[in-house]
Write a protein that holds these residues in place. Structure first.
Motif, PDB file in Angstrom:
ATOM      1  N   GLU A  82      51.686  30.934  38.906  1.00 19.99           N
ATOM      2  CA  GLU A  82      52.103  31.753  40.048  1.00 19.99           C
ATOM      3  C   GLU A  82      51.498  33.151  40.040  1.00 19.99           C
ATOM      4  OE1 GLU A  82      56.412  31.302  39.852  1.00 19.99           O
ATOM      5  OE2 GLU A  82      56.264  29.649  41.289  1.00 19.99           O
ATOM      6  N   LEU A  83      50.601  33.440  39.101  1.00 25.21           N
ATOM      7  CA  LEU A  83      49.918  34.727  39.099  1.00 25.21           C
ATOM      8  C   LEU A  83      48.642  34.632  39.947  1.00 25.21           C
ATOM      9  CD1 LEU A  83      50.213  35.842  35.369  1.00 25.21           C
ATOM     10  CD2 LEU A  83      51.245  36.988  37.342  1.00 25.21           C
ATOM     11  N   ASP A  84      48.499  35.513  40.911  1.00 18.07           N
ATOM     12  CA  ASP A  84      47.311  35.513  41.763  1.00 18.07           C
ATOM     13  C   ASP A  84      46.097  36.013  40.976  1.00 18.07           C
ATOM     14  OD1 ASP A  84      48.896  34.660  43.855  1.00 18.07           O
ATOM     15  OD2 ASP A  84      49.184  36.681  44.676  1.00 18.07           O
ATOM     16  N   HIS A  85      44.962  35.361  41.188  1.00 16.54           N
ATOM     17  CA  HIS A  85      43.717  35.769  40.534  1.00 16.54           C
ATOM     18  C   HIS A  85      42.549  35.165  41.293  1.00 16.54           C
ATOM     19  CE1 HIS A  85      44.795  31.846  38.833  1.00 16.54           C
ATOM     20  NE2 HIS A  85      43.510  31.661  38.631  1.00 16.54           N
ATOM     21  N   VAL A  86      41.355  35.728  41.071  1.00 21.91           N
ATOM     22  CA  VAL A  86      40.171  35.225  41.771  1.00 21.91           C
ATOM     23  C   VAL A  86      39.097  34.727  40.808  1.00 21.91           C
ATOM     24  CG1 VAL A  86      40.566  36.656  43.803  1.00 21.91           C
ATOM     25  CG2 VAL A  86      39.176  37.558  41.931  1.00 21.91           C
ATOM     26  N   ASN A  87      39.232  35.060  39.537  1.00 25.27           N
ATOM     27  CA  ASN A  87      38.275  34.600  38.528  1.00 25.27           C
ATOM     28  C   ASN A  87      38.928  34.714  37.153  1.00 25.27           C
ATOM     29  OD1 ASN A  87      38.180  37.363  37.878  1.00 25.27           O
ATOM     30  ND2 ASN A  87      36.316  37.705  39.078  1.00 25.27           N
ATOM     31  N   ALA A  88      38.179  34.372  36.103  1.00 22.34           N
ATOM     32  CA  ALA A  88      38.745  34.382  34.748  1.00 22.34           C
ATOM     33  C   ALA A  88      39.188  35.786  34.343  1.00 22.34           C
ATOM     34  CB  ALA A  88      37.720  33.838  33.754  1.00 22.34           C
ATOM     35  N   TYR A  89      38.422  36.790  34.745  1.00 23.61           N
ATOM     36  CA  TYR A  89      38.765  38.158  34.354  1.00 23.61           C
ATOM     37  C   TYR A  89      40.070  38.609  34.999  1.00 23.61           C
ATOM     38  CZ  TYR A  89      38.712  43.214  34.033  1.00 23.61           C
ATOM     39  OH  TYR A  89      39.072  44.525  33.803  1.00 23.61           O
ATOM     40  N   THR A  90      40.223  38.387  36.299  1.00 20.54           N
ATOM     41  CA  THR A  90      41.453  38.822  36.965  1.00 20.54           C
ATOM     42  C   THR A  90      42.653  38.017  36.467  1.00 20.54           C
ATOM     43  OG1 THR A  90      40.935  37.401  38.872  1.00 20.54           O
ATOM     44  CG2 THR A  90      40.320  39.731  39.030  1.00 20.54           C
ATOM     45  N   LEU A  91      42.445  36.763  36.079  1.00 16.14           N
ATOM     46  CA  LEU A  91      43.532  35.988  35.477  1.00 16.14           C
ATOM     47  C   LEU A  91      43.951  36.629  34.157  1.00 16.14           C
ATOM     48  CD1 LEU A  91      45.425  33.559  35.223  1.00 16.14           C
ATOM     49  CD2 LEU A  91      43.506  32.275  34.249  1.00 16.14           C
ATOM     50  N   LEU A  92      42.977  36.971  33.326  1.00 18.29           N
ATOM     51  CA  LEU A  92      43.267  37.604  32.042  1.00 18.29           C
ATOM     52  C   LEU A  92      44.042  38.909  32.239  1.00 18.29           C
ATOM     53  CD1 LEU A  92      42.878  37.797  28.950  1.00 18.29           C
ATOM     54  CD2 LEU A  92      40.657  38.875  29.406  1.00 18.29           C
ATOM     55  N   VAL A  93      43.601  39.732  33.174  1.00 23.24           N
ATOM     56  CA  VAL A  93      44.282  41.001  33.445  1.00 23.24           C
ATOM     57  C   VAL A  93      45.695  40.745  33.960  1.00 23.24           C
ATOM     58  CG1 VAL A  93      44.300  43.063  34.913  1.00 23.24           C
ATOM     59  CG2 VAL A  93      42.157  42.289  33.861  1.00 23.24           C
ATOM     60  N   ALA A  94      45.845  39.813  34.884  1.00 24.16           N
ATOM     61  CA  ALA A  94      47.165  39.532  35.456  1.00 24.16           C
ATOM     62  C   ALA A  94      48.140  39.059  34.393  1.00 24.16           C
ATOM     63  CB  ALA A  94      47.042  38.490  36.569  1.00 24.16           C
ATOM     64  N   VAL A  95      47.688  38.180  33.509  1.00 23.91           N
ATOM     65  CA  VAL A  95      48.580  37.680  32.456  1.00 23.91           C
ATOM     66  C   VAL A  95      48.950  38.800  31.501  1.00 23.91           C
ATOM     67  CG1 VAL A  95      48.880  36.014  30.600  1.00 23.91           C
ATOM     68  CG2 VAL A  95      47.610  35.356  32.641  1.00 23.91           C
ATOM     69  N   ALA A  96      47.989  39.645  31.148  1.00 23.22           N
ATOM     70  CA  ALA A  96      48.278  40.778  30.267  1.00 23.22           C
ATOM     71  C   ALA A  96      49.289  41.731  30.911  1.00 23.22           C
ATOM     72  CB  ALA A  96      46.987  41.516  29.933  1.00 23.22           C
ATOM     73  N   LEU A  97      49.182  41.931  32.218  1.00 23.84           N
ATOM     74  CA  LEU A  97      50.111  42.810  32.921  1.00 23.84           C
ATOM     75  C   LEU A  97      51.502  42.206  33.071  1.00 23.84           C
ATOM     76  CD1 LEU A  97      47.861  44.152  35.841  1.00 23.84           C
ATOM     77  CD2 LEU A  97      48.500  45.370  33.747  1.00 23.84           C
ATOM     78  N   SER A  98      51.596  40.886  32.972  1.00 22.74           N
ATOM     79  CA  SER A  98      52.865  40.203  33.257  1.00 22.74           C
ATOM     80  C   SER A  98      53.869  40.268  32.113  1.00 22.74           C
ATOM     81  CB  SER A  98      52.603  38.739  33.625  1.00 22.74           C
ATOM     82  OG  SER A  98      52.190  37.992  32.482  1.00 22.74           O
ATOM     83  N   ALA A  99      53.467  40.770  30.947  1.00 13.29           N
ATOM     84  CA  ALA A  99      54.411  40.888  29.835  1.00 13.29           C
ATOM     85  C   ALA A  99      55.580  41.781  30.241  1.00 13.29           C
ATOM     86  CB  ALA A  99      53.698  41.468  28.618  1.00 13.29           C
ATOM     87  N   GLN A 100      56.795  41.274  30.089  1.00 10.35           N
ATOM     88  CA  GLN A 100      58.012  42.001  30.459  1.00 10.35           C
ATOM     89  C   GLN A 100      57.996  42.440  31.921  1.00 10.35           C
ATOM     90  OE1 GLN A 100      59.353  44.901  27.481  1.00 10.35           O
ATOM     91  NE2 GLN A 100      57.933  44.013  26.006  1.00 10.35           N
ATOM     92  N   ALA A 101      57.397  41.607  32.766  1.00 10.36           N
ATOM     93  CA  ALA A 101      57.374  41.862  34.210  1.00 10.36           C
ATOM     94  C   ALA A 101      57.410  40.519  34.923  1.00 10.36           C
ATOM     95  CB  ALA A 101      56.124  42.642  34.600  1.00 10.36           C
ATOM     96  N   THR A 102      57.754  40.521  36.206  1.00  9.42           N
ATOM     97  CA  THR A 102      57.786  39.269  36.961  1.00  9.42           C
ATOM     98  C   THR A 102      56.423  38.992  37.581  1.00  9.42           C
ATOM     99  OG1 THR A 102      58.420  40.317  39.051  1.00  9.42           O
ATOM    100  CG2 THR A 102      60.201  39.699  37.534  1.00  9.42           C
ATOM    101  N   ASP A 103      56.127  37.719  37.804  1.00  9.79           N
ATOM    102  CA  ASP A 103      54.880  37.359  38.475  1.00  9.79           C
ATOM    103  C   ASP A 103      54.819  37.967  39.871  1.00  9.79           C
ATOM    104  OD1 ASP A 103      54.355  35.926  36.216  1.00  9.79           O
ATOM    105  OD2 ASP A 103      54.359  33.949  37.159  1.00  9.79           O
ATOM    106  N   VAL A 104      55.943  37.984  40.558  1.00  9.95           N
ATOM    107  CA  VAL A 104      55.986  38.558  41.908  1.00  9.95           C
ATOM    108  C   VAL A 104      55.605  40.030  41.867  1.00  9.95           C
ATOM    109  CG1 VAL A 104      57.489  39.162  43.849  1.00  9.95           C
ATOM    110  CG2 VAL A 104      57.687  36.910  42.779  1.00  9.95           C
ATOM    111  N   GLY A 105      56.155  40.762  40.906  1.00  4.67           N
ATOM    112  CA  GLY A 105      55.842  42.178  40.784  1.00  4.67           C
ATOM    113  C   GLY A 105      54.385  42.425  40.437  1.00  4.67           C
ATOM    114  N   VAL A 106      53.844  41.592  39.555  1.00  4.67           N
ATOM    115  CA  VAL A 106      52.432  41.727  39.183  1.00  4.67           C
ATOM    116  C   VAL A 106      51.537  41.428  40.382  1.00  4.67           C
ATOM    117  CG1 VAL A 106      50.583  40.795  37.731  1.00  4.67           C
ATOM    118  CG2 VAL A 106      52.833  41.258  36.742  1.00  4.67           C
ATOM    119  N   ASN A 107      51.860  40.382  41.118  1.00  3.11           N
ATOM    120  CA  ASN A 107      51.042  40.017  42.283  1.00  3.11           C
ATOM    121  C   ASN A 107      51.017  41.136  43.337  1.00  3.11           C
ATOM    122  OD1 ASN A 107      50.393  37.527  41.211  1.00  3.11           O
ATOM    123  ND2 ASN A 107      52.001  36.430  42.297  1.00  3.11           N
ATOM    124  N   LYS A 108      52.151  41.802  43.530  1.00  2.00           N
ATOM    125  CA  LYS A 108      52.185  42.918  44.484  1.00  2.00           C
ATOM    126  C   LYS A 108      51.276  44.050  44.027  1.00  2.00           C
ATOM    127  CE  LYS A 108      56.839  42.204  46.390  1.00  2.00           C
ATOM    128  NZ  LYS A 108      58.215  42.765  46.472  1.00  2.00           N
TER     129      LYS A 108
END
Length: 214
Positions: free
Chosen positions: A27-53
């Protein structure tokens, strides 16, 4: 500790989860491997919805390590300051981007050892990227998966490493590729922490949890 389900029960559970959602997606939005990596790193102790916003606009202007470095730490903070621990995460993302450029030619590696060498990337984050982008049967155990595996008896364990090994050892190979997504979605929407929705659960007949809700 919860008893361990046998092979046939676990196979039946994943057959049910597959029937309900044949191709589960993260459920984390991303466009390539790099943005996926960044999104997952940002999601620690945060919600996927909040990260996507927070990343919606960010990934439009910084979808590569080079562009992220051009944005800089303070520029990144402006995009992610609604996310918990944003200053530390921004520092890690910038340093991670520097290392990707310096050591990996700006590409996200497909090796767990290489991924966990990056700042802010632990085993769980590495496993998410390996599974979602590189299609490795890696199991990223978060609080939802830990709870589901212990409650049901799919892969009981005292810590996340034990649960990860249990999934690898006990879940049939044909389900390993999507096991992580099925389990996290089940924990997020059905087998919730405080009051699991047992009456709506498609795998309740196999589950070993003794305190099923009415």
């Amino acid at each position: 500790m919860t008893r361990q389900l046998d092979y046939h029960a676990i196979d039946a559970i994943f057959a049910r989860l597959h029937e309900a959602e044949p191709e589960p997606k993260g459920e984390l939005d991303h466009v390539n491997a790099y943005t996926l990596l960044v999104a997952v790193a940002l999601s620690a102790q945060a919600t996927d919805v909040g990260v996507n916003k927070a990343t919606k606009r960010l990934f439009e202007i910084a979808d590569t390590p080079e562009k992220m470095l051009g944005l800089g730490e303070e520029g990144l903070i402006e995009h992610i300051k609604t996310i918990g621990l944003y200053r530390n995460k921004a520092r890690n993302v910038i340093r991670m981007s520097e290392i990707l450029v310096e050591r990996f030619g700006g590409e996200v590696p497909s090796s767990r050892a290489a991924l966990v060498s990056l700042p802010g990337v632990g085993r769980k984050t590495a496993n998410v990227v390996l599974n979602m982008w590189w299609k490795h049967p890696a199991q990223a155990v978060d609080t939802h998966i830990f709870r589901v595996c212990n409650r049901t008896g799919i892969a009981p364990g005292r810590d996340v490493d034990a649960v990860e090994r249990g999934i690898e050892d006990h879940v049939p190979a044909r389900w390993q590729g999507h096991a992580h997504h099925w389990l996290i979605l089940h924990g997020r929407y059905i087998c919730v922490a405080r009051k699991p929705k047992c009456l709506a659960c498609p795998i309740r007949e196999y589950c070993l949890y003794e305190e099923k809700t009415a």
